[in-house]
Design a protein around this motif. Structure first.
Motif, short mmCIF file in Angstrom:
data_model
loop_
_atom_site.label_atom_id
_atom_site.label_comp_id
_atom_site.label_asym_id
_atom_site.label_seq_id
_atom_site.Cartn_x
_atom_site.Cartn_y
_atom_site.Cartn_z
N LYS A 182 69.09 16.64 68.18
CA LYS A 182 67.97 16.29 69.06
C LYS A 182 68.48 15.73 70.39
O LYS A 182 67.95 16.05 71.44
CB LYS A 182 67.09 15.26 68.35
N LYS A 183 69.52 14.89 70.35
CA LYS A 183 70.07 14.27 71.55
C LYS A 183 71.59 14.28 71.49
O LYS A 183 72.18 14.13 70.42
CB LYS A 183 69.60 12.83 71.70
N LEU A 184 72.20 14.40 72.69
CA LEU A 184 73.65 14.39 72.83
C LEU A 184 74.04 13.44 73.96
O LEU A 184 73.21 13.14 74.83
CB LEU A 184 74.15 15.79 73.19
N PRO A 185 75.30 13.00 74.02
CA PRO A 185 75.75 12.25 75.19
C PRO A 185 75.51 13.10 76.44
O PRO A 185 75.51 14.33 76.38
CB PRO A 185 77.25 12.05 74.93
N SER A 186 75.31 12.45 77.58
CA SER A 186 74.88 13.13 78.80
C SER A 186 75.83 14.25 79.26
O SER A 186 75.40 15.17 79.93
CB SER A 186 74.68 12.13 79.93
N ASN A 187 77.10 14.18 78.92
CA ASN A 187 78.04 15.21 79.37
C ASN A 187 78.25 16.33 78.34
O ASN A 187 79.16 17.13 78.48
CB ASN A 187 79.38 14.56 79.74
N TRP A 188 77.39 16.40 77.32
CA TRP A 188 77.50 17.43 76.29
C TRP A 188 76.25 18.30 76.26
O TRP A 188 75.18 17.88 76.67
CB TRP A 188 77.68 16.78 74.91
N SER A 189 76.39 19.52 75.73
CA SER A 189 75.25 20.40 75.56
C SER A 189 75.41 21.20 74.27
O SER A 189 76.52 21.31 73.73
CB SER A 189 75.09 21.34 76.75
N CYS A 190 74.31 21.75 73.81
CA CYS A 190 74.33 22.63 72.64
C CYS A 190 73.77 23.97 73.07
O CYS A 190 72.58 24.10 73.36
CB CYS A 190 73.50 22.04 71.49
N LEU A 191 74.64 24.95 73.17
CA LEU A 191 74.26 26.30 73.55
C LEU A 191 74.71 27.26 72.46
O LEU A 191 75.85 27.16 71.97
CB LEU A 191 74.90 26.69 74.88
N ASN A 192 73.82 28.18 72.10
CA ASN A 192 74.13 29.15 71.04
C ASN A 192 74.62 28.47 69.77
O ASN A 192 75.58 28.91 69.13
CB ASN A 192 75.17 30.18 71.54
N ASN A 193 73.99 27.35 69.45
CA ASN A 193 74.29 26.57 68.24
C ASN A 193 75.74 26.07 68.18
O ASN A 193 76.31 25.96 67.08
CB ASN A 193 73.92 27.34 66.98
N SER A 194 76.30 25.77 69.33
CA SER A 194 77.64 25.21 69.41
C SER A 194 77.66 24.08 70.44
O SER A 194 77.04 24.19 71.50
CB SER A 194 78.66 26.27 69.81
N LEU A 195 78.34 22.99 70.12
CA LEU A 195 78.43 21.86 71.04
C LEU A 195 79.62 22.07 71.98
O LEU A 195 80.68 22.52 71.56
CB LEU A 195 78.64 20.56 70.29
N SER A 196 79.41 21.71 73.25
CA SER A 196 80.50 21.79 74.22
C SER A 196 80.28 20.76 75.30
O SER A 196 79.17 20.34 75.58
CB SER A 196 80.58 23.19 74.82
N ILE A 197 81.39 20.36 75.90
CA ILE A 197 81.35 19.42 77.00
C ILE A 197 80.95 20.22 78.24
O ILE A 197 81.34 21.37 78.38
CB ILE A 197 82.71 18.72 77.15
N ARG A 198 80.13 19.63 79.10
CA ARG A 198 79.69 20.34 80.31
C ARG A 198 80.73 20.29 81.37
O ARG A 198 81.44 19.40 81.58
CB ARG A 198 78.40 19.73 80.86
#
Length: 109
Positions: A93-109
């Motif tokens: 539902k929520k991630l640290p501000s510098n992270w994202s979840c795209l295509n069901n995978s977490l990555s640093i922006r």
């Protein structure tokens, strides 16, 4: 701790006050709705774990969450540097501000 808790069922429970599960094997564990707000999960293998609705404010650095279900999970206050989280069943539902979840995978922006 390096505990082998493969397939363990901790659903709907409070997992010990600040339990040290660092480097634990929690593959396919049921942690649905579990209270893990103080648990130490650094380096834990949570591949395939059911974490939907879990309460997390934990150190998850260098942990593995591939194929895990993070539906409804708030990771915004967790330490997630160095985690592996691909092919998630559901994004958190929520991630640290510098992270994202795209295509069901977490990555640093």
């Amino acid at each position: 701790s390096y505990a082998n808790l493969t397939g363990a069922d901790f659903g709907n429970t409070e997992v010990g006050v600040c339990a040290d599960l660092s480097n634990a094997n929690l593959i396919n564990a049921n942690l649905k709705n579990a209270d893990l707000r103080c648990a130490k999960l650094r380096g834990a293998n949570l591949n395939g774990a059911q974490l939907s609705g879990a309460k997390l404010k934990s150190d998850l650095s260098n942990s593995k969450l591939n194929g895990a279900d993070l539906k409804g999970v708030d990771l915004s206050r967790s330490i997630i540097e160095g985690i592996q989280a691909r092919n998630l069943i559901n994004c958190p539902k929520k991630l640290p501000s510098n992270w994202s979840c795209l295509n069901n995978s977490l990555s640093i922006r």
